[in-house]
Design a protein around this motif. Structure first.
Motif, short mmCIF file in Angstrom:
data_model
loop_
_atom_site.label_atom_id
_atom_site.label_comp_id
_atom_site.label_asym_id
_atom_site.label_seq_id
_atom_site.Cartn_x
_atom_site.Cartn_y
_atom_site.Cartn_z
N LEU A 743 0.81 -1.23 0.00
CA LEU A 743 0.00 0.00 0.00
C LEU A 743 0.84 1.27 0.00
CD1 LEU A 743 -2.83 -0.99 2.53
CD2 LEU A 743 -3.04 -0.74 0.05
N LEU A 744 2.15 1.14 0.21
CA LEU A 744 3.00 2.35 0.24
C LEU A 744 3.00 3.06 -1.11
CD1 LEU A 744 6.04 1.05 2.33
CD2 LEU A 744 4.35 2.76 3.04
N SER A 745 2.69 2.33 -2.19
CA SER A 745 2.64 2.94 -3.52
C SER A 745 1.22 3.30 -3.93
CB SER A 745 3.25 1.97 -4.56
OG SER A 745 4.60 1.70 -4.25
N LEU A 752 -1.06 7.19 4.53
CA LEU A 752 -1.64 6.54 5.71
C LEU A 752 -0.89 5.27 6.04
CD1 LEU A 752 -5.51 6.92 5.15
CD2 LEU A 752 -4.09 8.07 6.86
N ALA A 753 -0.52 4.51 4.99
CA ALA A 753 0.24 3.27 5.22
C ALA A 753 1.60 3.57 5.82
CB ALA A 753 0.38 2.51 3.90
N ALA A 754 2.26 4.63 5.32
CA ALA A 754 3.57 4.99 5.87
C ALA A 754 3.46 5.36 7.34
CB ALA A 754 4.16 6.13 5.06
N LYS A 791 12.88 -5.91 2.34
CA LYS A 791 11.70 -5.64 1.52
C LYS A 791 11.51 -4.14 1.34
CE LYS A 791 9.28 -9.70 3.37
NZ LYS A 791 8.10 -10.16 4.13
N LEU A 792 11.76 -3.40 2.39
CA LEU A 792 11.59 -1.95 2.33
C LEU A 792 12.58 -1.33 1.35
CD1 LEU A 792 9.72 0.08 3.75
CD2 LEU A 792 11.51 0.44 5.43
N VAL A 793 13.82 -1.81 1.39
CA VAL A 793 14.84 -1.28 0.48
C VAL A 793 14.50 -1.64 -0.97
CG1 VAL A 793 17.27 -1.39 -0.16
CG2 VAL A 793 16.62 -1.35 2.25
N GLU A 794 14.06 -2.88 -1.18
CA GLU A 794 13.68 -3.30 -2.54
C GLU A 794 12.50 -2.49 -3.05
OE1 GLU A 794 12.90 -7.46 -2.29
OE2 GLU A 794 14.96 -7.99 -1.79
N GLY A 795 11.50 -2.28 -2.19
CA GLY A 795 10.35 -1.48 -2.62
C GLY A 795 10.73 -0.06 -2.94
N LYS A 804 8.60 7.32 -3.67
CA LYS A 804 9.70 6.93 -2.79
C LYS A 804 9.58 7.52 -1.39
CE LYS A 804 13.26 6.20 -6.35
NZ LYS A 804 13.59 4.81 -6.01
N SER A 805 8.96 8.70 -1.29
CA SER A 805 8.88 9.37 0.01
C SER A 805 8.07 8.54 1.01
CB SER A 805 8.26 10.75 -0.14
OG SER A 805 6.97 10.67 -0.73
#
Length: 938
Positions: A743-745, A752-754, A791-795, A804-805
């Motif tokens: 959902l970060l994208s 909200l997800a961040a 996973k966070l770095v790959e995303g 990206k923010s």
């Protein structure tokens, strides 16, 4: 073998020549001591002192590593060698002492060796001996030296000035004093060599690497001086002398030392010095301008009195307690009767210190002082004088029955006075009397309750009101029956209910003040079950009247009543009677809450607010969640039920439906919390796995549909269920957190997800915490970070630039909630992302990232040094941020960067100083202060 011998000889040669140190010691430790000594042979007998010193140094260094492998014969030979080396050149002495330290640690130290070593030390050298004595763990042998050991120790300490050695010397002297060493004729010498430093006057230098403080030295010396009564004849005159000093720290140290020694000494040790001690103590209390000195003087008076009181008297010995009390009464008693009030209160303090020290002293002081105090009070020539005398009465904690009637009469008379100070003092006396079982008659207590009730209703002075509440609470714990019979609980609120809105504004304000005092008093006295049964119906009636509008109660008053109910629940005895009361209270509170939620709304009872109230009620019984009750009116750790919840499947189904379909934010959030709490506590198994699968499918159905009107509701449920499973390490938690990462994208829910990762990683104040008995495993944050950081770095790398923010914000929340030690370990690997986060426009991300970086910059890894140019540029850019928190955090990072190696930061120095000119002129003082500190370091 020949090769090994050649290797050892080569290493020894390199060490002696200063070419190798650590490597030589490590390698030489692999050989036997005999082989090492043979290899050192020529160097140990060299004509050059420096060469002999390096040889002894290598031997001592190896001994420190392998002393546990030596045989008794080897230890014996080495001790003889080192004792002979004590007579050698002074440059060798430190290495000899180092070797002897290692040998004293050996478990096979031959009998008599400790004595032999000490004799050699005392005979051949006169410095640093104290650093070795402490290593001996053979007190029996040392005691066998008798007074010679004490004499040698005195010689070695004499003239010492190094605070490190002094601290060690005091430690050894404490052992000598406390462990029964024979002082012989050197008692005075031992005292003199330590007391010459009393009182300690030591200010550690700036950036002292040893960290020795004045307080450490003071306490270490005090333990020595007060360790034995044999020092009394020397120490007490010294204390009297030092109390004449003009230096406040010296006075304070002297008084505290006197207090300490009085707990060790006996009457016979103090008797001859009592006049001198009393003269000094009296002066410090009467004349000092320092509260600390005065308090220390009073403490010393009390300790001296206690010491004299516990001594056992012989038939022909003088009672030193009476002698001391005569001195005190002679100098203090007459001040209580003089019109000049300057010394009344200091005299009262001294009498208090003596009378509270022991039962005997209290009777002696009370018998001498109370008659004159009572006479002075009854004469009442001056109001101010009366107040001081009233305060003086409180000193007599042990009251003799002879004066009880008169004293009670004075107390009740003072309660009727209009002077606030006198009323407060009389209530303190009444509290002191009431705390002694059997001292007050029931009629006295009932009269006291009448006075307190009158003061609650009539007296508006805040200080008096506070004293009334404290006194009533104290008396109610011991005399509940008197309060039940005399305090009119139902009638404490007559005026507000009767007059209502008809009162003028000034009258209404006065009534509100009375009601506030009544509420506080009811809470204070409700410590016994019988009193709780009387007070809670009154408080509930206030809430009901406020709800129905029949009483003129303000919001502040309702909040005060709720706070009082909370206080009663916290302080009341946990009995079956009290439990019954609160099981009646809770439904009434829930009813009032539901009525308040529905009041004035033209909606059916199955509406959103009703659903919200229902979910909260279930959460109350499942998790002990009391956050929704009026002003959180119950203890946070309340646990109403610990039983299996009935109709669990139906409850879960209804909560799931409510959380996914309701459009009222507070309602669907409360339902999601309740649902998550149940999932967290459900037993592991197929039923739970099936429930999670169904929940995930329902959530995914809503989230995957861009046109769904309840995506926010589904996301809220996803967030809370993810946290519930993450806390308990459930295997299916990964599926839900992966959904969060995806959902970060999302264009609608990305931010909200961040922010949701902050909720995942932080403690929840109302549900899913240990206070509500949730299943919380240790180090769940570290586990989540380890499993998901990649996973966070790959995303982040795969996301388009404008998305990206969100990943940076999530990373910032995750890292900022990790323990500091984990941050220091993991941050270098995440440095590229963190540097990127500094460019993120979200100011919360900037502050969080800078807060993570600052502790790492204090001890920078090599990865940070290679990125120094980027780091300096981006932190300097943030010093002019429009947000004050960002400016402060960036300046702290700039400050930390000044700790980098000088050759690395020197190229940036001029650039940094120019950039700091702007924050030095910032309109916020805190920012200017941080900028000034950073600029000074650069």
């Amino acid at each position: 073998m020949a090769a090994d011998s050649a290797l050892l000889l080569g290493l020894v040669e390199e060490f002696v020549l200063g070419q190798q140190d650590r490597k030589a010691v490590d390698t030489a430790g692999q050989f036997t001591i005999l082989q090492l000594v043979e290899a050192l042979g020529l160097h140990l007998t060299s004509s050059q002192p420096q060469t002999r010193g390096r040889g002894v140094q290598l031997l001592s260094n190896v001994l420190q590593e392998c002393y546990g492998d030596l045989t008794e014969r080897e230890v014996e030979v080495l001790i003889v060698f080192y004792e002979n080396r004590l007579k050698d050149h002074y440059v060798i002495t430190p290495h000899v002492i180092q070797g002897l330290k290692a040998l004293t640690k050996c478990s096979v130290l031959p009998p008599g060796s400790a004595v032999s070593i000490l004799k050699s030390l005392f005979q051949d050298i006169h410095v640093q001996v104290v650093t070795l004595i402490d290593y001996f763990s053979h007190p029996t042998e040392l005691k066998g030296l008798g007074a010679d050991f004490v004499f040698g120790f005195v010689q070695s300490v004499d003239g010492e000035r190094d605070p490190r050695n002094l601290l060690l010397a005091f430690h050894i002297a404490r052992k000598i004093v406390h462990e029964g060493y024979d002082l012989g004729k050197f008692t005075e010498e031992l005292f003199e060599v330590t007391s010459c430093y009393f009182p300690i006057d030591f200010s550690p230098p700036a950036n002292d690497p040893h960290g020795i403080t004045q307080e450490e030295l003071v306490l270490a010396l005090r333990v020595v001086l007060t360790g034995t009564p044999r020092f009394a004849e020397f120490l007490l005159p010294l204390i009297i002398e030092k109390l004449d000093s003009d230096v406040q720290s010296a006075k304070l140290d002297s008084l505290q030392t006197l207090t300490a020694c009085a707990s060790v000494y006996e009457q016979k040790d103090l008797a001859q010095f009592l006049p001198g001690l009393w003269a000094s103590l009296r002066r410090e209390v009467f004349q000092t301008a320092s509260e600390r000195v005065e308090s220390a003087g009073l403490a010393a008076v009390g300790t001296l009195t206690a010491c004299l009181s516990r001594s056992v008297l012989n038939s022909d010995s003088e009672d030193s307690l009476n002698v001391f009390l005569e001195l005190v009464l002679k100098d203090c008693q007459h001040h209580l009767c003089e019109p000049d009030l300057k010394l009344v209160w200091p005299s009262a303090k001294l009498l208090q210190a003596t009378s509270t020290a022991s039962y005997r002293a209290s009777h002696r002081v009370a018998a001498a002082v109370l008659p004159s105090l009572i006479e002075q009070y009854n004469s009442r020539t001056q109001v101010s004088h009366t107040i001081q005398l009233g305060r003086s009465i409180i000193v007599n904690v042990g009251v003799r029955l002879t004066f009880l009637t008169s004293l009670c009469s004075i107390v009740f008379s003072a309660l009727s006075e209009s002077n606030a100070d006198l009323q407060i003092t009389s209530m303190r006396v009444l509290t002191a009397l009431g705390q002694q079982t059997g001292l007050l008659l029931e009629s006295d207590v009932e009269l006291a309750v009448d006075h307190l009730t009158r003061l609650i209703l009539e007296e508006g002075d805040p200080k008096v009101s506070l004293a009334v509440v404290e006194c009533a609470g104290s008396l109610a714990r011991l005399h509940p029956a008197a309060f039940i019979s005399k305090m009119p609980f139902p009638l404490l609120f007559p005026e507000p209910m009767a007059q209502g809105d008809s009162a003028t504004p000034s009258q209404e304000h006065s009534q509100q003040a009375v009601r506030q005092r009544c509420v506080a008093a009811l809470a204070a006295v409700s410590s016994r079950p019988s009193l709780v049964q009387e007070s809670t119906p009154v408080l509930l009636q206030v809430l009901t009247s406020a709800h129905t509008g029949t009483g003129a109660f303000s919001l502040e008053e309702v909040i005060s009543v709720c706070h009082s109910l909370q206080k009663i629940a916290e302080q009341a005895q946990d009995t079956e009677e009290t439990g019954g009361v609160f099981h009646d209270v809770i439904p009434r509170l829930l009813g009032l809450a539901l009525q308040a939620a529905l009041q004035g709304e033209n909606i059916p009872t199955n509406s959103l607010l009703a659903g919200q109230t229902a979910s909260r009620a279930v959460s109350l019984f499942l998790d002990g969640d009391v956050s929704f009750l009026p002003e959180n009116a119950f203890p946070a750790q309340i646990q109403l039920l610990k039983v299996e919840v009935p109709q669990m499947d139906r409850l879960l189904l209804e909560l799931l439906e409510l959380s996914c379909t309701c459009d009222h934010p507070l309602s669907y959030t409360s339902a999601a919390k309740c649902y998550a709490g149940l999932v967290n506590k459900s037993p592991a198994g197929e039923a739970l796995d099936s429930l999670i699968d169904r929940t995930l499918k329902r959530i995914s159905t809503e989230l995957d549909s861009a046109s769904s009107p309840v995506r926010t509701q589904a996301f809220t449920l996803l967030l809370w269920v993810s946290k519930a499973l993450l806390l308990r390490y459930h295997p299916l938690s990964t599926a839900l957190t992966d959904k969060l990462f995806s959902l970060l994208s999302d264009p609608e829910l990305g931010w909200l997800a961040a922010d949701g990762f902050s909720l995942l990683m932080s403690d929840s104040p109302d549900v899913l915490n240990r206070g509500s008995h949730a299943d919380v495993r240790m180090m769940y944050r570290q586990r989540f970070f380890t499993e998901n950081s990649a996973k966070l770095v790959e995303g982040f790398n795969a996301a388009v630039q404008e998305k990206k923010s969100g990943y940076l914000k999530a990373l910032s929340h995750i890292v900022n909630n990790l323990p500091r030690q984990v941050q220091l370990t993991e941050l270098p690997a995440l440095l590229p992302l963190l540097l990127e986060a500094l460019l993120c426009p979200d100011q919360g991300v900037q502050v969080s990232t800078l807060s993570c970086l600052q502790p790492v910059l204090l001890d920078p890894p090599s990865a940070l040094i290679t990125q120094l140019e980027v780091l300096v540029g981006r932190t300097l850019a943030l010093t002019t941020s429009p947000t004050m928190k960002v400016r402060i955090a960036s300046l702290r990072c700039i400050h930390a960067l000044s700790r980098f190696p000088e050759h690395e930061i020197m190229p940036f120095r001029a650039r940094v100083l120019r950039a700091l000119a702007a924050p030095l002129d910032d309109h916020k003082r805190v920012v200017r202060s941080e900028a000034a500190v950073a600029r000074n370091e650069w």
